[in-house]
Design an enzyme around this catalytic site. Structure first.
Site, PDB file in Angstrom:
ATOM      1  N   GLU A 114      -0.832  -8.065   5.378  1.00  0.00           N
ATOM      2  CA  GLU A 114      -0.533  -8.182   6.818  1.00  0.00           C
ATOM      3  C   GLU A 114      -1.790  -8.040   7.679  1.00  0.00           C
ATOM      4  OE1 GLU A 114      -0.074  -5.608   4.972  1.00  0.00           O
ATOM      5  OE2 GLU A 114      -0.331  -3.740   6.107  1.00  0.00           O
ATOM      6  N   CYS A 157       0.833  -1.212   0.000  1.00  0.00           N
ATOM      7  CA  CYS A 157       0.000   0.000   0.000  1.00  0.00           C
ATOM      8  C   CYS A 157       0.868   1.264   0.000  1.00  0.00           C
ATOM      9  CB  CYS A 157      -1.004  -0.055   1.150  1.00  0.00           C
ATOM     10  SG  CYS A 157      -2.385   1.051   0.888  1.00  0.00           S
ATOM     11  N   HIS A 200      -3.199  -4.918   1.651  1.00  0.00           N
ATOM     12  CA  HIS A 200      -2.567  -5.140   2.962  1.00  0.00           C
ATOM     13  C   HIS A 200      -2.604  -6.617   3.351  1.00  0.00           C
ATOM     14  CE1 HIS A 200      -2.241  -0.980   4.610  1.00  0.00           C
ATOM     15  NE2 HIS A 200      -3.212  -0.731   3.758  1.00  0.00           N
TER      16      HIS A 200
HETATM   17  N1  GLN Z   1      -3.248   6.486   0.722  1.00  0.00           N
HETATM   18  C1  GLN Z   1      -2.087   6.192   1.489  1.00  0.00           C
HETATM   19  C2  GLN Z   1      -0.858   6.844   0.889  1.00  0.00           C
HETATM   20  O1  GLN Z   1      -0.765   7.056  -0.264  1.00  0.00           O
HETATM   21  C3  GLN Z   1      -1.839   4.705   1.581  1.00  0.00           C
HETATM   22  C4  GLN Z   1      -2.864   4.066   2.437  1.00  0.00           C
HETATM   23  C5  GLN Z   1      -2.442   2.811   3.082  1.00  0.00           C
HETATM   24  O2  GLN Z   1      -1.251   2.479   3.166  1.00  0.00           O
HETATM   25  N2  GLN Z   1      -3.412   2.106   3.615  1.00  0.00           N
HETATM   26  O3  GLN Z   1       0.032   7.135   1.618  1.00  0.00           O
END
Ligand code: GLN
Length: 191
Positions: A174, A79, A172
């Site tokens: 995790e 992410c 995610h």
């Molecule tokens: N939108 C977040 C970012 O770009 C990422 C969100 C997340 O890691 N759940 O930093």
């Protein structure tokens, strides 16, 4: 036993540490450049990529991670970690500090705001049945260079990809009980 670091400046750190240990590997929190010394792999967790990137820069981790990666350390971004790995970002985020190691162009928050978060199965190349994808303000890869292997895509864009010893996913793993994405990364660390 492989030694895997989890970047511990902000974000979903303890969940990654837990999953790595459940895979039977050693998991170590990384806060400063010296913590990278004997790692086979490093995970950059989800969280807020602007915060993670700025703190990495302040602690001198950006350069140290790049050096260790060129020495063979694998890196896995989940992410916000995908954003940190991206060579290029779209939509007003171009300048935010990051590693820029992977030849991908990434759109942050590609699925909309927090309330547009969702879960969906994701079929990842190399894993026989779909993994559960938890998407929280997730980014997507909108363009990938020739050296990048696409591992999973949705209508919105690429959600998992690999380039040599770099791995990036929009979701995610995790936050689930499924160890397979982490096992996939451990295999890359051994290669
Ligand atoms: N939108 C977040 C970012 O770009 C990422 C969100 C997340 O890691 N759940 O930093």
């Amino acid at each position: 036993m492989a030694a895997i670091g989890v970047l511990s400046v902000q974000g979903a750190v303890s969940e990654h540490i837990d999953l790595i240990r459940r895979c039977g590997a050693e998991a170590l929190p990384v806060k400063k450049p010296a913590d990278l010394k004997r790692l086979d792999g490093l995970i950059i967790p989800g969280g807020e990529s602007t915060t993670i990137g700025s703190l990495m820069k302040i602690y001198g981790l950006n350069d140290a991670i790049t050096v260790r990666h060129h020495e063979g350390m694998a890196v896995f971004g989940t992410c916000a970690g995908m954003v940190i790995l991206a060579r290029e970002l779209l939509d007003g985020y171009r300048e935010q500090p990051r590693l820029a190691l992977m030849d991908i162009i990434v759109r942050r928050n590609a699925f909309g705001r927090q309330k547009e978060s969702f879960e969906a199965p994701v079929l990842v190349k190399g894993i026989d049945t779909p993994v559960e994808g938890v998407f929280i303000r997730a980014p997507v890869i909108v363009e990938a260079g020739n050296a990048v292997e696409v591992l999973a895509a949705r209508e919105e864009g690429i959600v998992a990809a690999r380039q040599g010893k770099l791995l990036a996913v929009s979701f995610h793993p995790e936050l689930t009980d499924d160890l397979r994405m982490h096992r996939f990364f451990l295999e890359m660390c051994r290669a």
